[in-house]
Motif scaffolding. Structure first.
Motif, short mmCIF file in Angstrom:
data_model
loop_
_atom_site.label_atom_id
_atom_site.label_comp_id
_atom_site.label_asym_id
_atom_site.label_seq_id
_atom_site.Cartn_x
_atom_site.Cartn_y
_atom_site.Cartn_z
N ALA A 1 0.47 15.01 -5.36
CA ALA A 1 -0.95 15.37 -5.31
C ALA A 1 -1.21 16.41 -4.22
N SER A 2 -0.53 16.28 -3.08
CA SER A 2 -0.68 17.25 -1.98
C SER A 2 -0.18 18.62 -2.41
N VAL A 3 0.98 18.65 -3.05
CA VAL A 3 1.55 19.93 -3.49
C VAL A 3 0.64 20.58 -4.52
N LEU A 4 0.16 19.81 -5.49
CA LEU A 4 -0.72 20.35 -6.52
C LEU A 4 -2.02 20.87 -5.91
N ILE B 1 0.83 -1.21 0.00
CA ILE B 1 0.00 0.00 0.00
C ILE B 1 0.86 1.26 0.00
N MET B 2 1.90 1.28 0.84
CA MET B 2 2.74 2.47 0.97
C MET B 2 4.08 2.26 0.24
N ASN B 3 4.01 1.84 -1.01
CA ASN B 3 5.24 1.66 -1.77
C ASN B 3 5.78 3.02 -2.22
N PRO B 4 7.07 3.09 -2.60
CA PRO B 4 7.68 4.38 -2.94
C PRO B 4 6.94 5.16 -4.01
N GLN B 5 6.41 4.47 -5.01
CA GLN B 5 5.68 5.16 -6.07
C GLN B 5 4.43 5.85 -5.54
N VAL B 6 3.71 5.15 -4.67
CA VAL B 6 2.50 5.74 -4.07
C VAL B 6 2.86 6.93 -3.19
N CYS B 7 3.95 6.84 -2.44
CA CYS B 7 4.38 7.95 -1.58
C CYS B 7 4.69 9.20 -2.40
N VAL B 8 5.40 9.02 -3.50
CA VAL B 8 5.72 10.15 -4.38
C VAL B 8 4.46 10.73 -4.99
N GLN B 9 3.54 9.87 -5.42
CA GLN B 9 2.30 10.34 -6.02
C GLN B 9 1.46 11.13 -5.01
N MET B 10 1.39 10.65 -3.77
CA MET B 10 0.64 11.38 -2.75
C MET B 10 1.29 12.72 -2.43
#
Length: 320
Positions: free
Chosen positions: A153-156, A141-150
């Motif tokens: 998404a937060s910054v945007l 669930i909390m893989n590196p790709q998901v962490c970067v995407q979140m």
């Protein structure tokens, strides 16, 4: 120069800059305020930078939780840098002016950083929920790709939220005065200077933090409620302590940030600005970034051990 002696602006086209307010016009107090702000600013930068460096260069800390702690520390350095340097200039020098473009940029950045920080804290609550309540699926669930995407998404989301409110504010004409009764960004104080109807802006300024911060707060509360229920089912006290120790720093950081946000945005609008309003703004803009590295370094065993290793390494190099 005494307060209240600034001329009224005859029309909106003449407002090209604003005058910010100090706590006091007495030079000794102004110098004291500047020193206090600079000390807190320096401590905030050093504390957060230390956390960023330690997490970056310690491979044992390359986990989702520390990834977001590092992001939060980097964000806090940017957050406090938007307001404190300009405030110190206002305290120390006679020039209290800020251009309209500069003020718009300050408002945009502060709103963006505040929104992104709130989203980061919400994601960090979810990270702890998955780690404790769904440990077998944590790496999926909390893989590196998901962490970067979140993170992206937060910054945007923060930029969109900030751009909307900044654009909505600066489309108004300003003609009543150019004196803002704050030492840095403050949308409610700015709206008082507009010569047009601002009711819609005031409603949006009130509703937006309540909806966004309220939604994040509910999500955070639900996450930690599930965590506590799960932890209490653990068979040993050692497991209780280990789970709680990873949650307590984040709960403290969330409490400080949301309480300061509520103090600024949910308080009733005053027609006559007071020093108390400015002090509340200090708590909102400076205290959370200042306390975050202290909380994480004091309450997190792995970060404390990493700091001790770095200090021992420097001492050994110094003796050679």
């Amino acid at each position: 120069m005494a307060k209240g002696n600034f001329p009224k602006m005859p029309n909106s086209s003449t407002v090209t800059e604003f005058l910010l307010t100090r706590f006091s016009d007495v030079w000794e107090l102004r110098a004291l305020h500047a020193i206090l702000f600079l000390l807190m600013y320096s401590a905030t930068l050093m504390g957060n930078l230390l956390i960023v460096i330690i997490i970056t260069f310690n491979w044992k800390l390359h986990t989702p939780m520390y990834f977001f702690i590092r992001n939060l520390s980097a964000l806090d350095m940017c957050y406090i840098s938007v307001t404190v340097p300009k405030a110190c200039i206002i305290f120390l020098f006679d020039d209290r002016t800020i251009s309209m473009a500069g003020y718009a940029a300050q408002i945009f950045l502060v709103l963006a950083f505040a929104a992104v920080e709130l989203l980061f804290l919400t994601i960090m609550a979810r990270d702890r929920y998955v780690a404790i309540c769904q440990p077998l699926y944590y790496t999926v669930i909390m893989n590196p790709q998901v962490c970067v995407q979140m993170t992206l998404a937060s910054v945007l989301s923060g930029l969109v939220h900030s751009g909307f409110h900044t654009g909505n504010t600066f489309q108004l004409p300003f003609c009543r005065s150019n004196v803002v009764h704050q030492f840095f960004y403050d949308v409610p104080s700015l709206l008082k200077l507009s010569c047009s109807e601002t009711l819609n802006n005031e409603i949006l300024i009130f509703i937006s933090p309540v909806v966004i911060a309220g939604g994040c707060f509910v999500f955070i509360i639900m996450s930690y409620s599930h965590i506590f229920c799960t932890v209490l089912k653990f068979p040993t006290r050692g497991e209780h302590g280990k789970a709680f120790s990873s949650c307590i720093p984040q709960i403290l950081v969330v409490s400080i940030f949301l309480s300061s946000d509520a103090a600024v945005n949910v308080k009733p609008t005053s027609s006559s600005p007071t020093i108390q309003d400015m002090i509340t703004s200090v708590f909102y803009s400076i205290v959370p970034p200042f306390l975050n590295p202290i909380i994480y370094s004091l309450r997190n065993k792995q970060i404390k051990e990493a700091v001790k290793r770095v200090m021992r390494r420097k001492l050994c190099l110094g003796k050679r």
